[in-house]
Design a protein around this motif. Structure first.
Motif, short mmCIF file in Angstrom:
data_model
loop_
_atom_site.label_atom_id
_atom_site.label_comp_id
_atom_site.label_asym_id
_atom_site.label_seq_id
_atom_site.Cartn_x
_atom_site.Cartn_y
_atom_site.Cartn_z
N LEU A 107 12.27 -0.81 9.09
CA LEU A 107 13.29 -0.88 10.14
C LEU A 107 12.68 -0.69 11.53
CD1 LEU A 107 16.16 1.08 8.37
CD2 LEU A 107 16.17 -1.36 8.99
N GLY A 108 11.59 0.06 11.60
CA GLY A 108 10.91 0.28 12.88
C GLY A 108 9.99 -0.86 13.28
N GLY A 109 9.82 -1.85 12.40
CA GLY A 109 9.02 -3.01 12.72
C GLY A 109 7.52 -2.85 12.51
N SER A 110 7.10 -1.82 11.80
CA SER A 110 5.67 -1.62 11.56
C SER A 110 5.18 -2.46 10.39
CB SER A 110 5.39 -0.14 11.25
OG SER A 110 5.75 0.68 12.33
N SER A 111 3.92 -2.84 10.45
CA SER A 111 3.30 -3.58 9.36
C SER A 111 2.99 -2.60 8.21
CB SER A 111 2.00 -4.23 9.83
OG SER A 111 1.00 -3.23 10.05
N PRO A 112 2.72 -3.12 7.02
CA PRO A 112 2.33 -2.22 5.92
C PRO A 112 1.09 -1.39 6.25
CG PRO A 112 2.93 -4.36 5.04
CD PRO A 112 2.91 -4.50 6.54
N GLU A 113 0.14 -1.98 6.96
CA GLU A 113 -1.08 -1.26 7.33
C GLU A 113 -0.75 -0.12 8.30
OE1 GLU A 113 -0.78 -4.66 7.62
OE2 GLU A 113 -1.92 -5.15 5.81
N GLU A 114 0.07 -0.41 9.30
CA GLU A 114 0.49 0.63 10.24
C GLU A 114 1.28 1.71 9.51
OE1 GLU A 114 1.05 -1.96 14.34
OE2 GLU A 114 2.61 -2.05 12.81
N GLY A 115 2.12 1.28 8.57
CA GLY A 115 2.89 2.24 7.78
C GLY A 115 2.00 3.20 7.02
N ALA A 116 0.95 2.67 6.40
CA ALA A 116 0.03 3.51 5.64
C ALA A 116 -0.65 4.54 6.56
CB ALA A 116 -1.01 2.66 4.92
N LEU A 117 -1.04 4.10 7.76
CA LEU A 117 -1.68 5.02 8.70
C LEU A 117 -0.71 6.11 9.17
CD1 LEU A 117 -3.74 2.46 10.83
CD2 LEU A 117 -4.63 4.13 9.19
N GLY A 118 0.51 5.70 9.51
CA GLY A 118 1.50 6.68 9.95
C GLY A 118 1.85 7.68 8.86
N LEU A 119 1.97 7.18 7.63
CA LEU A 119 2.28 8.08 6.51
C LEU A 119 1.13 9.06 6.24
CD1 LEU A 119 4.11 5.66 4.08
CD2 LEU A 119 5.10 7.58 5.32
N ARG A 120 -0.10 8.61 6.44
CA ARG A 120 -1.24 9.51 6.27
C ARG A 120 -1.15 10.67 7.26
NH1 ARG A 120 -5.53 6.12 6.51
NH2 ARG A 120 -5.47 5.92 4.25
N GLN A 121 -0.81 10.34 8.52
CA GLN A 121 -0.69 11.39 9.54
C GLN A 121 0.47 12.34 9.22
OE1 GLN A 121 -2.87 12.00 12.13
NE2 GLN A 121 -4.04 10.48 10.99
N LEU A 122 1.58 11.77 8.76
CA LEU A 122 2.72 12.61 8.40
C LEU A 122 2.33 13.53 7.24
CD1 LEU A 122 5.72 13.34 8.78
CD2 LEU A 122 6.24 11.56 7.10
N GLY A 123 1.62 12.98 6.25
CA GLY A 123 1.16 13.79 5.12
C GLY A 123 0.27 14.94 5.55
N GLN A 124 -0.60 14.67 6.52
CA GLN A 124 -1.48 15.73 7.04
C GLN A 124 -0.66 16.82 7.72
OE1 GLN A 124 -4.39 13.76 9.51
NE2 GLN A 124 -5.52 12.98 7.74
#
Length: 198
Positions: A107-124
């Motif tokens: 919904l935010g318009g991010s690509s799967p690659e961007e999503g993976a990076l953002g989720l990694r930061q959230l996980g940290q």
């Protein structure tokens, strides 16, 4: 059930087989490595072989439903399970949280690659118990949909600017973030269903 889990694993193996056929021997070797990595990641956060099969099947279906990479979905699930252990979340709650996050990314318009990076930061941030400024900024850059979800569902936030202020005050704890994601779950489903599959 064990039968549906076994069916899911068979489906995954068949899909990997079809991809391998299209990519030749090099593709097959890469897929075998990927499947081994996926299995190893999930073994660390599941309780038995039967549980591993069930979780693998559920994550495969989740990745398909939310148009996300299966490998990134597994990786994020494993990180979330580890980083939220102190909150006592069940496997189902973790999968539901991941589905909501994947929907927010689309919904935010991010690509799967961007999503993976953002989720990694959230996980940290979740693993550390609090979302720090560096993680916040990376999420803002890669996956603004996640920050919008949090801003809409954390009392006192309302927008990303106020959310940032809460972060600077040390108020974006793992518990606050997880509660906000759980609160957002149902509200995203309808909007996500209206998105166009690419």
């Amino acid at each position: 059930s064990a039968e549906s889990a076994e069916g899911g694993v068979k489906l995954l193996r068949r899909a990997l087989g079809e991809l391998a056929a299209a990519g030749g021997l090099a593709g097959l070797l890469k897929l075998a490595d990927t499947f081994t990595n996926i299995t190893n990641r999930l073994k660390n956060v599941t309780t038995s072989t039967a549980n591993l099969n069930v979780v693998t099947d559920e994550l495969f279906q989740l990745a398909n439903r939310t148009r996300a990479s299966f490998e990134a979905t597994v990786s994020t699930y494993a990180r979330l399970r580890k980083s939220t252990e102190s909150l006592g979340l069940s496997q189902k709650e973790t999968i539901d949280i991941l589905e909501t996050l994947n929907q927010a990314i689309v919904l935010g318009g991010s690509s799967p690659e961007e999503g993976a990076l953002g989720l990694r930061q959230l996980g940290q941030g979740l693993a550390g118990g609090i979302l720090r400024l560096e993680e916040f900024n990376s999420i803002a850059e890669q996956t603004p949909g996640i920050l919008n979800l949090l801003a809409d569902n954390i009392p006192g936030a309302g927008d990303v600017g106020k959310l940032r202020k809460l972060g600077l005050e040390g108020k974006l704890t793992a518990e606050v973030i997880v509660t906000a994601i759980q609160r957002a779950g149902n509200s995203l489903e309808g909007r996500f269903a209206e998105t166009v599959v690419t």
